[in-house]
Design a protein around this motif. Structure first.
Motif, PDB file in Angstrom:
ATOM      1  N   ALA A 116     213.013 113.852  79.613  1.00 28.90           N
ATOM      2  CA  ALA A 116     212.302 114.547  78.533  1.00 28.90           C
ATOM      3  C   ALA A 116     211.092 115.305  79.068  1.00 28.90           C
ATOM      4  N   LYS A 117     210.406 114.693  80.023  1.00 29.05           N
ATOM      5  CA  LYS A 117     209.202 115.309  80.587  1.00 29.05           C
ATOM      6  C   LYS A 117     209.557 116.621  81.296  1.00 29.05           C
ATOM      7  N   ARG A 118     210.695 116.600  82.013  1.00 30.25           N
ATOM      8  CA  ARG A 118     211.145 117.803  82.721  1.00 30.25           C
ATOM      9  C   ARG A 118     211.443 118.953  81.750  1.00 30.25           C
ATOM     10  N   LEU A 119     211.742 118.591  80.508  1.00 31.03           N
ATOM     11  CA  LEU A 119     212.048 119.610  79.496  1.00 31.03           C
ATOM     12  C   LEU A 119     210.802 120.011  78.709  1.00 31.03           C
ATOM     13  N   GLY A 120     209.646 119.534  79.172  1.00 32.66           N
ATOM     14  CA  GLY A 120     208.380 119.947  78.554  1.00 32.66           C
ATOM     15  C   GLY A 120     207.823 118.990  77.523  1.00 32.66           C
ATOM     16  N   HIS A 121     208.473 117.833  77.328  1.00 35.72           N
ATOM     17  CA  HIS A 121     207.986 116.889  76.318  1.00 35.72           C
ATOM     18  C   HIS A 121     206.820 116.041  76.839  1.00 35.72           C
ATOM     19  N   THR A 122     205.937 115.684  75.916  1.00 32.79           N
ATOM     20  CA  THR A 122     204.778 114.836  76.227  1.00 32.79           C
ATOM     21  C   THR A 122     205.168 113.378  76.034  1.00 32.79           C
ATOM     22  N   ILE A 123     204.776 112.533  76.972  1.00 29.28           N
ATOM     23  CA  ILE A 123     205.053 111.099  76.850  1.00 29.28           C
ATOM     24  C   ILE A 123     203.729 110.384  76.551  1.00 29.28           C
ATOM     25  N   SER A 124     203.620 109.783  75.362  1.00 35.42           N
ATOM     26  CA  SER A 124     202.423 108.983  75.045  1.00 35.42           C
ATOM     27  C   SER A 124     202.408 107.786  75.990  1.00 35.42           C
ATOM     28  N   PRO A 125     201.219 107.354  76.456  1.00 34.54           N
ATOM     29  CA  PRO A 125     201.161 106.252  77.424  1.00 34.54           C
ATOM     30  C   PRO A 125     201.978 105.036  76.970  1.00 34.54           C
ATOM     31  N   LEU A 126     202.726 104.470  77.899  1.00 38.52           N
ATOM     32  CA  LEU A 126     203.572 103.312  77.590  1.00 38.52           C
ATOM     33  C   LEU A 126     202.756 102.031  77.707  1.00 38.52           C
ATOM     34  N   TYR A 127     203.008 101.085  76.816  1.00 40.13           N
ATOM     35  CA  TYR A 127     202.332  99.790  76.894  1.00 40.13           C
ATOM     36  C   TYR A 127     203.259  98.715  76.334  1.00 40.13           C
ATOM     37  N   ALA A 128     202.964  97.476  76.717  1.00 41.73           N
ATOM     38  CA  ALA A 128     203.794  96.352  76.274  1.00 41.73           C
ATOM     39  C   ALA A 128     203.472  95.989  74.829  1.00 41.73           C
ATOM     40  N   THR A 129     204.497  95.739  74.021  1.00 38.72           N
ATOM     41  CA  THR A 129     204.290  95.197  72.673  1.00 38.72           C
ATOM     42  C   THR A 129     205.250  94.029  72.509  1.00 38.72           C
ATOM     43  N   GLU A 130     204.984  93.176  71.532  1.00 27.95           N
ATOM     44  CA  GLU A 130     205.781  91.957  71.344  1.00 27.95           C
ATOM     45  C   GLU A 130     205.840  91.202  72.673  1.00 27.95           C
ATOM     46  N   SER A 131     204.665  90.971  73.208  1.00 24.13           N
ATOM     47  CA  SER A 131     204.547  90.404  74.552  1.00 24.13           C
ATOM     48  C   SER A 131     203.615  89.196  74.537  1.00 24.13           C
ATOM     49  N   PRO A 132     203.939  88.129  75.290  1.00 25.01           N
ATOM     50  CA  PRO A 132     202.993  87.006  75.403  1.00 25.01           C
ATOM     51  C   PRO A 132     201.650  87.469  75.987  1.00 25.01           C
ATOM     52  N   ILE A 133     200.585  86.764  75.601  1.00 25.91           N
ATOM     53  CA  ILE A 133     199.220  87.168  75.976  1.00 25.91           C
ATOM     54  C   ILE A 133     198.684  86.263  77.090  1.00 25.91           C
ATOM     55  N   ILE A 134     198.065  86.893  78.084  1.00 23.93           N
ATOM     56  CA  ILE A 134     197.515  86.152  79.232  1.00 23.93           C
ATOM     57  C   ILE A 134     196.017  85.944  79.026  1.00 23.93           C
ATOM     58  N   SER A 135     195.565  84.699  79.263  1.00 24.64           N
ATOM     59  CA  SER A 135     194.131  84.372  79.142  1.00 24.64           C
ATOM     60  C   SER A 135     193.682  83.597  80.381  1.00 24.64           C
ATOM     61  N   ASN A 136     192.443  83.862  80.805  1.00 23.59           N
ATOM     62  CA  ASN A 136     191.870  83.107  81.937  1.00 23.59           C
ATOM     63  C   ASN A 136     190.865  82.062  81.464  1.00 23.59           C
ATOM     64  N   ASP A 137     190.820  81.787  80.158  1.00 17.31           N
ATOM     65  CA  ASP A 137     189.895  80.769  79.651  1.00 17.31           C
ATOM     66  C   ASP A 137     190.157  79.448  80.362  1.00 17.31           C
TER      67      ASP A 137
END
Length: 429
Positions: free
Chosen positions: A181-202
């Motif tokens: 899609a990018k090669r055809l001129g489309h913009t890609i909104s930044p990718l991020y993880a969703t529905e993902s376990p959360i990491i904590s250092n507490d």
């Protein structure tokens, strides 16, 4: 020269539905998949049982797609979750409803869903290429004209990209569609993880103090930099060896990632309310009554079964109340204890990466796609569907629903456009 009306790239949830819709509308359709078989990722959904859609009204489904769900209103007016159910039922695959409207095949096997889709593809005469990787989408004068595989070109006036996001790369979801899609001129909104376990250092996570502890019907909130609540989810929660998992954590994860981006990756604060349906004052009264009725007992014994024992031990030790009897608790200590029950703080460092998450957030910018047809606004005859789009929902059948709906709409409109689109002179291509 190989010539089709519609070429669909990626035989996952949205791709198979797109090919079925295009072929049903009378198009000569080709479905291309780089894996050995179709529907590899769909086999994993719903713990291998395939949560195929959700039985709630369209408005409610869209409300459970926090990542740009409103973009789907036009698509839902053409094909929705009830149409998905009807599609499977009419093809002899019976569904059953479970909690929160989640729909599963009666067989409890994802394979049943994949086989139903595959049988439809065969009955409709869709040509299927497996172990074939699309290198690029061919276009001329702003019009799609086909695709290039490693050793051949195949032509069609309409191409639908349904290659999935970047979760579960072992299933072939390695982000190929974003590059095409990018090669055809489309913009890609930044990718991020969703529905993902959360990491904590507490420290209590690092020390595994609460590991394996499961809490029912709690409220987990994500706070912004100013301490204001961004989102709250009242569901179940699980403490793990690295942080938090379970439905409440998964639903909060995309908001954690968005806050991390805003805060330049500074940790995000989460707030846990163990009694979301009880006001602070009423909770204080309830605890006070227990202390008053059992003045000689230790705090821990006076509050037996009030909250899970390990969590009680941890909170009391934090407040230096472990050795106190009920009658020794001061009003200030009682307030601190209630504060812990109603707003227990946890620090989120990050979530697991996209590759280990359930859903990809971000994707092809929706500003560049027609909501009614799923066609590109930049290249005629180019369509998108499924997880490639910058749309993401919670688990519970919402993402699969969005994939089926966008796939069906893209396939139907691609077929209509292919009917009256003449390819430019291909010999010179």
């Amino acid at each position: 020269m190989k010539l089709y009306d519609v070429i669909v790239v990626g035989a996952g949830t949205s791709g198979m539905m797109a090919a079925i819709a295009a072929a049903t509308a009378g198009s000569k359709t080709l479905l291309i998949e780089k894996n050995k078989r179709v529907g590899k990722k769909l086999l994993l959904t719903g713990g291998g049982r395939c949560n195929v859609t959700n039985n709630r009204p369209a408005d409610e489904i869209i409300a459970h797609i926090p990542g740009n769900g409103k973009f789907l209103y036009s698509a839902f007016s053409q094909f929705n979750n009830y149409d998905i159910m009807e599609f499977f039922e009419s093809n002899g695959t019976h569904l059953k409803e479970e909690d929160h409207g989640r729909m599963f095949p009666v067989t409890d096997r994802s394979k049943t869903i994949v086989e139903t889709l595959f049988n439809q593809l065969e009955q409709l005469g869709v040509t299927i290429y497996t172990e074939a990787k699309v290198e690029k989408v061919l276009h001329k004068d702003g019009q799609t004209i086909g695709i290039a595989l490693e050793h051949e070109k195949i032509y069609a006036p309409c191409v639908i990209l349904t290659t999935g996001g970047r979760t579960y790369p072992s299933t072939g979801s390695t982000g190929d569609g974003y590059k095409l899609a990018k090669r055809l001129g489309h913009t890609i909104s930044p990718l991020y993880a969703t529905e993902s376990p959360i990491i904590s250092n507490d420290h209590f996570i690092q020390d595994k103090t609460l590991q394996g502890l499961s809490l029912q019907n709690i409220a987990l909130s994500v706070l912004n930099e100013k301490g204001k609540v961004v989102v709250t989810h009242q569901m179940d929660l699980l403490f793990t060896h690295f942080g938090l998992s379970g439905p409440a954590a998964l639903r909060c994860s995309s908001f954690v990632n968005q806050e991390l981006t805003k805060n330049e990756q500074h940790p995000v604060t989460l707030q846990l309310d163990l009694f979301p349906e009880v006001e602070r004052q009423n909770l204080k009264k309830e605890v006070n009554t227990k202390f008053f009725d059992q003045p000689e007992k230790s705090v821990k014994n006076a509050l037996k079964n009030f909250i899970p024992e390990r969590l009680m031990d941890f909170i009391l030790s934090q407040l230096i109340m472990s050795d106190l009897s009920s009658k020794q608790v001061s009003d200030q200590q009682l307030d601190q204890f209630i504060q812990q029950l109603k707003s227990f703080k946890i620090t989120a460092e990050k979530t697991l990466p996209i590759e280990k998450s359930f859903v990809t957030g971000g994707g092809i910018s929706l500003k560049e796609i027609q909501p009614k047809t799923m066609e590109s606004k930049l290249v005629n005859g180019l369509f998108f569907a499924g997880e490639l789009l910058d749309i993401n929902g919670y688990t519970g059948g919402y993402n699969v629903t969005a994939a089926f709906v966008t796939g069906h709409v893209a396939g139907t409109h691609a077929a209509a456009i292919a009917e009256y689109t003449y390819l430019p002179d291909l010999e010179s291509d």
